[in-house]
Enzyme design. Sequence first.
Site, short mmCIF file in Angstrom:
data_model
loop_
_atom_site.label_atom_id
_atom_site.label_comp_id
_atom_site.label_asym_id
_atom_site.label_seq_id
_atom_site.Cartn_x
_atom_site.Cartn_y
_atom_site.Cartn_z
N LEU A 267 0.82 -1.21 0.00
CA LEU A 267 0.00 0.00 0.00
C LEU A 267 0.86 1.27 0.00
O LEU A 267 1.93 1.31 0.59
CB LEU A 267 -0.94 0.00 1.21
CG LEU A 267 -1.90 -1.19 1.29
CD1 LEU A 267 -2.84 -1.03 2.49
CD2 LEU A 267 -2.71 -1.38 0.02
N HIS B 294 -3.37 4.22 -2.54
CA HIS B 294 -4.36 3.37 -1.86
C HIS B 294 -5.00 4.13 -0.69
O HIS B 294 -6.20 4.03 -0.45
CB HIS B 294 -3.70 2.11 -1.30
CG HIS B 294 -3.16 1.18 -2.34
ND1 HIS B 294 -1.82 0.91 -2.49
CD2 HIS B 294 -3.79 0.45 -3.29
CE1 HIS B 294 -1.64 0.05 -3.47
NE2 HIS B 294 -2.81 -0.24 -3.98
N GLY C 72 -8.73 3.09 -8.54
CA GLY C 72 -7.94 4.23 -9.00
C GLY C 72 -8.01 4.41 -10.52
O GLY C 72 -8.09 3.44 -11.27
N LYS D 164 -5.64 5.38 -12.30
CA LYS D 164 -4.38 5.03 -12.96
C LYS D 164 -4.59 3.79 -13.84
O LYS D 164 -4.09 3.72 -14.95
CB LYS D 164 -3.26 4.77 -11.94
CG LYS D 164 -1.94 4.47 -12.63
CD LYS D 164 -0.79 4.49 -11.66
CE LYS D 164 -0.66 3.20 -10.93
NZ LYS D 164 -0.23 2.08 -11.79
N SER E 264 2.67 3.89 -7.42
CA SER E 264 2.33 2.52 -7.80
C SER E 264 3.11 1.58 -6.89
O SER E 264 4.22 1.90 -6.47
CB SER E 264 2.77 2.29 -9.25
OG SER E 264 2.89 0.91 -9.51
#
Length: 282
Positions: free
Chosen positions: A33, A37, A148, A150, A186
């Site tokens: 995490l 997150h 997310g 992303k 990430s």
Amino acid sequence: MKIVTTISELKTAVAAARNEGKTVGLVPTMGALHKGHLSLVGRACDECKFVVVSIFVNPTQFNNPDDLRTYPRTLDADVELLTANTRADVVFAPTAQEIYPEPDTRVFELGPIAEVMEGKYRPGHFNGVCQIVSKLFMYVEPDKAYFGEKDFQQLAIIRKMVSDLKFNIEIVPCPIVREESGLAVSSRNVLLTEASRKIAPLIHKALKASVTLMTDHTPKETANWVVGQLNSTKGFEVEYYDIVDGNTLQTITSWNETNYVVGCITVYAGKVRLIDNITYKK
Ligand code: PAF
């Protein structure tokens, strides 16, 4: 915060919350995490009375055994981070045996949105994502689930699965969180070598710079420019850069084709596969 490892403990905890009339939020993760997150969990805690965070490195979504092997696993640190920074109620951290006592043979027909980009380069990946996410949705039956932006294509796939299977769950997209350098946060960033970490922020820089090309370049020219910029940097290898309709995820040939245009990229920085995206218009 309670940590549970079995589906029955998870269901008991959620049922107790439901009995108290609480709304339930789910944040599915694969652990390792980071602040991306935490922003999902924070949003879930703002909007739901009871929040479950799942931490499970899902083997069925990895099409590369090395990638599965090296994926960071940091459960103790994850639990500490959640305890210190959120008011999440439950962490669900099952074993693979708990989730897949038998191989999952379900095949999700996701159509054209799953055939491009990640779907093309990571065959089977989204089927594995749908396998695990659908199971989590069935166990938790959340009111809302947080993902997310992303993973732009993953978000579209999950929305499609929710609509196809008629899950009564609101999918909440959450904005990309970036480091100060612009690099999208990430779990894979911890795997970057020092040299790769230095160049990694150039991905977002190139994407941002490419927005100004829209006025006098076609989408194809713009995409080629981004790929050229990044591939000319030692240590990068672009896997794909597709400028797509944000709804259908199909490559566009003209900026006027749709009102929602997103560029999605995957780049190898050394051995680490990084993904990012940018919105050209919405
Ligand atoms: O985005 C991820 O971390 C994973 O794909 C997810 C949604 C937790 C499923 O394993």
